[in-house]
Design an enzyme around this catalytic site. Structure first.
Site, short mmCIF file in Angstrom:
data_model
loop_
_atom_site.label_atom_id
_atom_site.label_comp_id
_atom_site.label_asym_id
_atom_site.label_seq_id
_atom_site.Cartn_x
_atom_site.Cartn_y
_atom_site.Cartn_z
N GLU A 42 0.87 -1.24 0.18
CA GLU A 42 -0.04 0.46 0.12
C GLU A 42 0.94 0.99 0.27
O GLU A 42 0.47 2.32 -0.53
CB GLU A 42 -0.59 0.05 1.36
CG GLU A 42 -2.22 -0.97 1.54
CD GLU A 42 -1.56 -2.08 2.33
OE1 GLU A 42 -0.23 -2.93 1.73
OE2 GLU A 42 -2.60 -2.96 3.07
N CYS B 199 -0.13 1.77 7.02
CA CYS B 199 -0.22 2.17 6.11
C CYS B 199 -1.86 3.07 6.27
O CYS B 199 -2.11 3.64 5.17
CB CYS B 199 -0.58 1.08 5.90
SG CYS B 199 0.85 -0.02 4.78
N1 THU Z 1 2.13 -6.95 4.19
C1 THU Z 1 1.34 -5.90 3.23
O1 THU Z 1 2.25 -5.06 2.02
N2 THU Z 1 0.24 -5.04 3.17
C2 THU Z 1 0.14 -5.15 4.70
O2 THU Z 1 -1.13 -4.55 4.29
C3 THU Z 1 -0.12 -6.33 5.74
C4 THU Z 1 1.81 -6.68 5.01
C5 THU Z 1 3.49 -7.33 3.62
C6 THU Z 1 4.65 -6.88 4.94
C7 THU Z 1 4.78 -7.89 4.34
O3 THU Z 1 6.06 -8.25 3.25
C8 THU Z 1 4.28 -9.01 4.54
O4 THU Z 1 2.54 -8.77 3.62
C9 THU Z 1 4.18 -9.74 5.57
O5 THU Z 1 4.00 -9.21 6.74
#
Ligand code: THU
Length: 170
Positions: free
Chosen positions: A75, A121
């Site tokens: 995000e 985020c």
């Molecule tokens: N992650 C995201 O990219 N967005 C989210 O809303 C939650 C988590 C990613 C961070 C990390 O690379 C992986 O997911 C596991 O937490």
């Protein structure tokens, strides 16, 4: 002293087919974006796509790092890319899709789960919502299941810390 309550409204679609065309296309962009994730540590690919008021769509995906906190969520990658490529242009919708390693065993590239933005985020999304004075809708869901449609970022972050708090504190 009295008790107060904060409630949030959101919509649920039983499948992506229930979405309006523009929302479904944006969700599909988020699904495409998850292919560009670099997530060797969590094996959890996340894709995000933001739709801007000028018609542009900007994608992002999670980028991890061996020094774990140095990585960034999909995000924020998408929102920061949009804000730096199109400064001042409001974002109206953010779509998010996620694929766990186990989903690779499902048929038809189905995605089983949905991901809601983490706290950091939410703080970032909310700030662009206020800065650009436009609600940012959030679509998140599974191709094999339900899709959540949250009408604005602030409803995911009640009692948010924002610049007024900082200024009043001086
Ligand atoms: N992650 C995201 O990219 N967005 C989210 O809303 C939650 C988590 C990613 C961070 C990390 O690379 C992986 O997911 C596991 O937490």
């Amino acid at each position: 002293m009295k008790k107060e309550r904060i409630e949030i409204d959101y919509l649920i679609a039983d499948s992506i087919n229930e979405l309006e065309d523009a929302d479904r296309q944006l969700f599909e962009e988020a699904v495409k974006a998850l292919e560009t994730a670099y997530a060797p540590y969590s094996e959890f690919n996340v894709g995000a796509a933001v739709a801007l008021e000028n018609g542009e769509i900007v994608r992002g995906s999670n980028q991890e790092n061996i020094a774990y906190p140095s990585g960034l969520c999909a995000e924020r990658v998408a929102i920061f890319a949009a804000a730096s490529q199109y400064p001042g242009v409001p974002i109206h919708t953010l779509a998010i899709a996620a694929r766990h390693r186990k989903d690779l065993e499902l048929e038809n590239n189905a995605l089983s789960g949905h991901v809601t933005p983490c706290g950091a985020c939410r703080q970032v999304i909310m700030e662009y919502e206020r800065l650009l004075e436009h609600p940012i809708r959030i679509l998140t869901g599974a191709t094999a299941g339900r899709i959540y449609i949250i009408e604005n970022a602030e409803s995911l972050l009640p009692l948010v810390f924002y610049s007024e708090s900082l200024i009043k504190g001086r």
